[in-house]
Scaffold this motif. Structure first.
Motif, short mmCIF file in Angstrom:
data_model
loop_
_atom_site.label_atom_id
_atom_site.label_comp_id
_atom_site.label_asym_id
_atom_site.label_seq_id
_atom_site.Cartn_x
_atom_site.Cartn_y
_atom_site.Cartn_z
N VAL A 1 -1.43 4.91 -0.16
CA VAL A 1 -1.80 3.74 -0.94
C VAL A 1 -1.08 2.49 -0.41
O VAL A 1 -1.70 1.45 -0.17
CB VAL A 1 -1.50 3.96 -2.43
CG1 VAL A 1 -1.64 2.66 -3.21
CG2 VAL A 1 -2.42 5.02 -3.00
N ILE A 2 0.25 2.62 -0.22
CA ILE A 2 1.00 1.47 0.28
C ILE A 2 0.51 1.10 1.68
O ILE A 2 0.34 -0.08 2.02
CB ILE A 2 2.51 1.77 0.28
CG1 ILE A 2 3.00 1.84 -1.17
CG2 ILE A 2 3.29 0.70 1.05
CD1 ILE A 2 4.43 2.27 -1.33
N GLY A 3 0.19 2.12 2.48
CA GLY A 3 -0.34 1.89 3.82
C GLY A 3 -1.65 1.11 3.77
O GLY A 3 -1.85 0.14 4.51
N LEU A 4 -2.53 1.49 2.86
CA LEU A 4 -3.81 0.79 2.73
C LEU A 4 -3.59 -0.68 2.36
O LEU A 4 -4.22 -1.58 2.92
CB LEU A 4 -4.67 1.45 1.66
CG LEU A 4 -5.46 2.70 2.07
CD1 LEU A 4 -6.13 3.33 0.86
CD2 LEU A 4 -6.49 2.35 3.15
N TYR A 5 -2.68 -0.90 1.40
CA TYR A 5 -2.41 -2.28 0.98
C TYR A 5 -1.86 -3.09 2.14
O TYR A 5 -2.29 -4.23 2.39
CB TYR A 5 -1.40 -2.31 -0.17
CG TYR A 5 -2.02 -2.09 -1.53
CD1 TYR A 5 -3.03 -2.93 -1.99
CD2 TYR A 5 -1.59 -1.07 -2.36
CE1 TYR A 5 -3.60 -2.75 -3.25
CE2 TYR A 5 -2.15 -0.89 -3.62
CZ TYR A 5 -3.15 -1.73 -4.06
OH TYR A 5 -3.70 -1.55 -5.29
N ILE A 6 -0.88 -2.52 2.83
CA ILE A 6 -0.26 -3.26 3.92
C ILE A 6 -1.28 -3.55 5.02
O ILE A 6 -1.35 -4.65 5.56
CB ILE A 6 0.96 -2.47 4.48
CG1 ILE A 6 2.13 -2.60 3.50
CG2 ILE A 6 1.38 -2.96 5.84
CD1 ILE A 6 2.57 -4.05 3.26
N PHE A 7 -2.10 -2.56 5.31
CA PHE A 7 -3.15 -2.76 6.30
C PHE A 7 -4.06 -3.91 5.87
O PHE A 7 -4.38 -4.81 6.65
CB PHE A 7 -3.96 -1.48 6.48
CG PHE A 7 -4.99 -1.58 7.57
CD1 PHE A 7 -4.61 -1.44 8.90
CD2 PHE A 7 -6.33 -1.81 7.28
CE1 PHE A 7 -5.55 -1.54 9.91
CE2 PHE A 7 -7.27 -1.90 8.29
CZ PHE A 7 -6.88 -1.78 9.60
N LEU B 1 9.84 -0.38 -0.51
CA LEU B 1 9.16 0.46 -1.51
C LEU B 1 9.14 1.92 -1.06
O LEU B 1 9.46 2.83 -1.83
CB LEU B 1 7.72 -0.02 -1.72
CG LEU B 1 7.54 -1.40 -2.38
CD1 LEU B 1 6.05 -1.73 -2.50
CD2 LEU B 1 8.19 -1.43 -3.75
N LEU B 2 8.77 2.14 0.21
CA LEU B 2 8.68 3.52 0.70
C LEU B 2 10.05 4.19 0.73
O LEU B 2 10.16 5.38 0.45
CB LEU B 2 8.05 3.53 2.10
CG LEU B 2 6.53 3.28 2.10
CD1 LEU B 2 6.01 3.09 3.51
CD2 LEU B 2 5.79 4.41 1.41
N ALA B 3 11.08 3.40 1.02
CA ALA B 3 12.43 3.99 1.07
C ALA B 3 12.83 4.48 -0.31
O ALA B 3 13.34 5.59 -0.47
CB ALA B 3 13.43 2.96 1.58
N ASN C 1 4.20 -4.80 -9.00
CA ASN C 1 3.75 -3.65 -9.78
C ASN C 1 4.42 -2.36 -9.33
O ASN C 1 5.00 -1.63 -10.14
CB ASN C 1 2.23 -3.53 -9.71
CG ASN C 1 1.75 -2.37 -10.54
OD1 ASN C 1 1.84 -1.23 -10.13
ND2 ASN C 1 1.27 -2.66 -11.75
N ILE C 2 4.34 -2.07 -8.04
CA ILE C 2 4.94 -0.81 -7.56
C ILE C 2 6.45 -0.84 -7.73
O ILE C 2 7.07 0.12 -8.18
CB ILE C 2 4.54 -0.53 -6.09
CG1 ILE C 2 3.03 -0.32 -6.01
CG2 ILE C 2 5.27 0.72 -5.57
CD1 ILE C 2 2.52 -0.02 -4.61
#
Ligand SMILES: [Zn+2]
Lengths: 420, 669
Positions: free
Chosen positions: A333-339, B22-24, A374-375
């Protein structure tokens, strides 16, 4: 007709559309899981949240695609009008607003509730883009900075009055497009400093902060003792910072209502509320952490299934993802957002028109603020600020406003070769 | 312009940095730390414990002597309680309105979220009434539990009691006990806690955020069924025990009866005793204060294993045995008794003027003079100069009979008695002491004290002609009837079997011949060998003592009876022993003796209290100072047997001691 269609959808960045659809699908899936109750699973229920969300997604997609049918130039032309309308709505909501969760954010229209603060974002983005593209200011003078600030602060303050601090904070995202257009980097630093000092003012006794500030100032002066001008600036900045500390304290006790103070205290972790926001964050972190590497699996999350995280389908939807899909799912999910964010910046940079570029930056930065806040909130690195996770959280207003925001940019981008 | 374009990278860089932050954090809470996983489990998972029935205890004839009775507790989870009809609940429980409120408050103070006792051991009627209206009281539930029941209402000190665990118990148990669990606190309930308690069961149930159960966790994979405690078979003959307690009614003292061949204890009477049922359940607190602490004769003292008495005349057979083994006398050796024995210039009195007297008759008549001579021969056999070493050798040989050490009975808080090594006398007298200094030990008086258990065990050794098995109460654990290895091992005392017969002859005569001291306690058709004792007591009337075993050949029971302040051994202790032996061997006391039993039960021999409202309180310091002054006094007139100190009266607090633990490999007996 075929040719007509081709013209409308020509040059649309379909990769962004795919990411958009992917995020909406992830949202729907996880809202379903958040609502899912093993005892009451009787087929598909359109009256439930996930049923409604499916309708929002479909209508959102239709809305987005119809935006592509517009002439991109219209957005430039109508920018002041759209901005004006959203401002009016923000004023109206203060009077007729339905009080939901302590703030008057919603205008009831039949069974449907409209949240003007969501739509104020693209109104502001449009007018800001219009202003920058029309006057081409480099923000080296006070006047242009003042105008840009006024455009952003008008809706921000109105939203503060609701009061919806979370949504208002998002407007600070407009600092980045302005920075890209020439605003000095010092403004970002000063702003960062103000936030840090504001938070610190509540967590640390004021006299200690004054001591720290004075020490830093003194050290800085000592290091630059030959440069007289810099010394004067440093003294000035230090004094302003100290003054700001007192201003924050006074404003806090004299201007804010008790319930607003309590929200801030909760936000800063000065108060623990086992039933309220504090509880949410603890339960959200437990749910996410318990997902471990690969998650418990779809509909298998115990914290999700048995309702341990309040507001899980809206602001805390990320806890469902964390529990049921684990670190893997969170990374996707974070990857999609960052992309998406990086791509939006790249798309903005390829625009020939300043209007499109400023607007593109605005979209990317608003999305960034939402995602980060949010995250960050669900995993406890940011205080509880109730704003939705774009395209994933449950809610029509939020989904549509992001759809409009994004698809207007896609339309502008598809016209990048033309002049707007 | 080119410079502004570069700002794109700053903004994109910011995005990436934030994503990495965040990922960390996610990596930390999801993969590195398992705190959240544990918290999630404890969120949804509630363990409900199922309590196993405690193991029953049977007597040697397989009669149940300790069993369980079902009781019901009303439990409450305070935060689930909605407003309810307080009056209806009060009526159902037959308690007052205020009590309902008070109990709820108490439960809240304990825990708001956990099931906490609200009203313990509610009556069957209350339970039935509650079942019908339970739905009106959300948050309340009934839990069934068992409590102990002792059908014969005897042997309180022997069985001990079961009580809710203390915080110390919980801390020590390394997670086994939880608040509200029960644990054996004394007696058999304590020493066999591990066997009796069984295994707690657990049911894992998943609960949602509103605390409504959502079914079993992982299909019950981690659920455990409760396993009932194992039953214990004891060597106790409950009928003999009961007779013993009745005979000892209104008397202070102890009876220990042992089956010599096995070391199994047949009866263990501590008087005054109490009904163990008073220490069960609700009434515990008040009853404990009223009947145990409040009784001036101190039933909390488990006299058979904690009371200290000079062994007195019962020590004489041991003198004789060691002397025979050492060869310092033979069965025909005679000494002259003019009615006293002169140790240096001190006189040890004899009850009789026996004239020239042999060993057999010396034992039968309990002649002090005879045994002082024997002792003199024993200590001086290596010459006057080596008396110290010879005393120590003698002391070690006597210690093999179990004096001065614990016998490791399977009951907690056993005490070992006093029986001093030579260095004790070195400390008092330097090197200027000899047999005359310690002559009172020849006749079981002076510094030596023993528990009734040790005295009875000495009898078992004589009955066995040379060995003993450590006396124990439980002869089999569980269905496999396991027994601790130490309770089947023979301990030899180092005296050859052939030397026992002359001594036993004397003991037979004591009961069965015209010149014996316990002739009134003869049992028809059974040859009991025994020895009376009259233990001198400087604090009051002499203690009445009898030791013996029966029948002479292939003995089935060895017994020691001590009745405090009752005078001559032949008057009370010997008859009591004879009735119990007869009851054991013939299942009943018959003929005229049956009436004597009733007479004996009616005798009140309780010593007068100095202040009946105040029990004598002696601290450890008192007991030490008394000992000291006594010892000093003994320097001056060690030959005045008066100085015998009854130490049982100062041994108030049992020494804290680890209960017997099943650390040895159980072996099938
Ligand atoms: Zn004599």
């Amino acid at each position: 007709m075929q040719q007509q269609g081709n013209r409308f959808f020509f040059n649309v960045d379909w990769i962004t559309v795919l990411i958009y659809i992917a995020l909406c699908a992830i949202g729907f899936t996880n809202i379903y899981a958040s609502i899912y109750n093993p005892d009451k699973s009787v087929g598909f229920d359109f009256a439930s949240s996930y049923g409604k969300q499916l309708i929002y997604v479909i209508t959102g997609l239709i809305l987005g695609l119809s935006i592509l049918l517009f002439d991109g130039r219209l957005f430039n032309v109508f920018a002041p009008f759209i901005y004006g309308v959203t401002l009016v709505l923000l004023v109206i909501v203060l009077f007729v607003g339905r009080n939901v969760g302590g703030n008057q954010a919603w205008i009831p229209i039949g069974s449907f509730r409209l949240q003007p603060s969501e739509f104020a974002k693209f109104g502001t983005a449009l007018l800001l883009a219009r202003y920058v593209s029309t006057f081409n200011p480099k923000f080296q003078d006070i006047k242009s900075i003042f105008i840009a600030a006024a455009i952003v602060l008008a809706p921000l303050l109105l939203i503060m009055l609701q009061p919806d601090t979370g949504s208002a904070l998002v407007f600070l995202a407009f600092m980045f497009p302005l920075y890209r257009e020439g605003l000095s980097g010092y403004f970002l630093l000063i702003f960062l400093g103000m936030i840090v000092l504001f938070v610190a003012d509540f967590l640390v006794p004021t006299y200690i902060l004054i001591l720290i500030l004075t020490t830093i100032g003194a050290l800085f002066i000592y290091a630059n003792k030959r440069k007289q001008k810099l010394i004067i600036t440093t003294v000035f900045v230090t004094l302003i910072a100290i003054g700001y500390l007192f201003l924050v304290k006074v404003a806090y006790t004299k201007v804010l209502e008790p319930h607003q103070r309590s929200r801030i205290e909760l936000m800063l972790g000065l108060k623990t509320d086992n039933k309220g926001a504090g509880y949410n964050v603890i339960q959200s972190q437990i749910a996410i952490g318990s997902g471990q590497a690969t998650g418990r699996g779809f509909l298998q999350g115990t914290q999700t299934k048995y309702g341990y995280v309040p507001e899980q389908s809206t602001d805390f939807i990320f806890s469902t993802i964390g529990e049921e899909w684990g670190f893997m799912g969170c990374s996707v999910v974070i990857g999609l957002y960052i992309f998406l964010l990086l791509r939006l910046i790249n798309l903005a940079e390829r625009q020939r028109s300043t209007f499109s570029r400023v607007y593109g930056y605005s979209v990317a930065c608003i999305l960034f603020f939402h995602v980060f806040i949010n995250i960050g909130m669900t995993i406890g690195i940011i205080p509880v600020i109730g704003i939705p996770l774009p395209l994933i959280s449950y809610g029509g207003s939020s989904l549509w406003s992001f759809t409009i925001l994004l698809f207007i940019f896609l339309k502008l981008d598809s016209n990048r070769m033309g002049f707007i | 312009m080119e410079q502004l374009f570069n700002r794109k990278y700053i903004i994109q860089g910011l995005f990436l940095v934030v994503a990495i932050i965040l990922l960390a954090k996610l990596f930390y809470i999801q993969i590195v730390s398992d705190a959240a996983f544990v918290a999630a489990e404890s969120n949804v998972l509630k363990k409900k414990f199922k309590y196993p029935a405690r193991g029953a205890i049977l007597d040697r004839n397989m009669k149940v002597i300790v069993q369980n009775e079902p009781v019901y507790d009303l439990m409450v989870i305070p935060n689930e309680v909605k407003s309810f009809d307080t009056l209806a609940l009060a009526n159902a429980l037959e308690i007052s309105f205020d009590e309902v409120r008070k109990n709820l408050k108490k439960a809240k103070a304990k825990s708001n979220y956990q099931s906490t006792p609200f009203s313990k051991q509610i009556s069957v009627q209350s339970y039935a009434r509650l079942q019908e209206i339970m739905y009106r009281f959300p948050g309340f539930s009934t839990q069934d539990r068992t409590i102990r029941h002792y059908p014969d209402s005897v042997a309180g000190q022997l069985f001990g009691y079961v009580k809710e665990v203390s915080q110390a118990d919980i801390d020590k148990s390394e997670g086994y006990y939880r608040s509200g669990d029960y644990i054996g606190k004394s007696g058999l309930e304590r020493s066999y806690e591990d066997v009796l308690r069984g295994e707690k069961g657990v049911v894992n149930t998943v609960y949602d955020a509103r605390n409504t159960p959502q079914g079993s966790y992982a299909n019950g994979k981690y659920d455990v069924n409760a396993v009932s405690g194992e039953r214990l078979i004891s060597g106790i003959d409950i009928d003999v025990q009961k007779l013993g307690e009745e005979l000892m009614l209104n008397k202070v003292g102890a009876v220990v009866a042992i089956e010599p061949a096995t070391g199994e204890i047949i009866a263990l009477v501590s008087s005054p005793g109490y009904d163990p049922n008073i220490l069960v359940g609700k009434g515990f607190g008040n009853n404990y204060m009223d009947f145990i602490v409040g009784n001036p004769y101190r039933p909390s003292l488990v006299r058979p294993i904690q009371g200290y008495y000079p062994p007195g005349s019962s020590f004489k057979p041991i003198d004789a045995l060691i002397a025979l083994q050492e060869g310092v006398v033979d069965p025909n050796t005679t000494f002259n008794c003019p009615g006293y024995y002169m140790a240096g210039n001190h006189k040890v009195k004899c009850e009789h003027v026996d004239g020239n007297i042999s060993m057999r008759r010396g034992i039968a008549r309990s002649c002090n003079t005879y045994f002082c001579h024997v002792f003199q021969n024993l200590i001086t056999k290596n010459g006057m100069k080596n008396q110290r070493q010879t005393y120590q050798d003698w002391r070690d040989k006597v210690a093999k009979f179990g004096f001065g050490t614990k016998l490791d009975i399977d009951m907690p808080f056993e005490r070992k008695g006093y029986f001093y090594n030579a260095d004790h006398y070195d400390k008092i007298y330097g090197n200027r002491w000899g047999y005359t200094t310690v002559i009172s030990q020849a006749i079981g008086q002076g510094e030596i004290t023993a528990t009734p258990l040790q005295i009875a065990n000495a009898m078992a050794i004589i009955a066995n002609r040379g060995y003993y098995i450590k006396p124990h109460l439980i002869k089999g654990m569980g269905d496999k009837k396991l027994v601790k290895k130490e309770y089947v091992t023979k301990n030899y005392v180092g005296v050859d079997a052939k030397y026992f017969e002359p001594v036993i002859d004397g003991m037979q005569d004591a009961v069965n011949s015209a010149w014996g001291t316990a002739t009134l306690s003869r049992i028809p058709d059974i040859i009991m060998c025994g020895k009376t004792g009259t233990v001198q007591n400087p604090h009051g009337k002499n203690h009445s003592v009898f030791i013996g075993f029966a029948p002479r050949d292939n003995p089935k029971i060895a017994i020691a009876v001590i009745v405090e302040n009752a005078g001559y051994g032949s008057t009370y202790a010997a008859p009591i022993a004879s009735y119990m032996v007869e009851k054991y061997l013939k299942r009943a006391v018959t003929g005229a003796r049956a009436n004597q039993v009733e007479w004996m039960k009616g005798q009140n021999l309780l010593p007068p209290l100095i202040d009946p409202n105040k029990k004598p309180k002696l601290t450890k310091a008192d007991s030490l100072s008394i000992k000291k002054t006594d010892s000093v006094k003994r320097v001056k007139d060690s030959l005045k047997i008066k100085s015998a100190v009854i130490k049982q009266s100062v041994s108030t607090k049992p020494v804290a001691n680890k209960p017997a633990i099943l650390n040895t490999k159980p072996e099938t007996k």
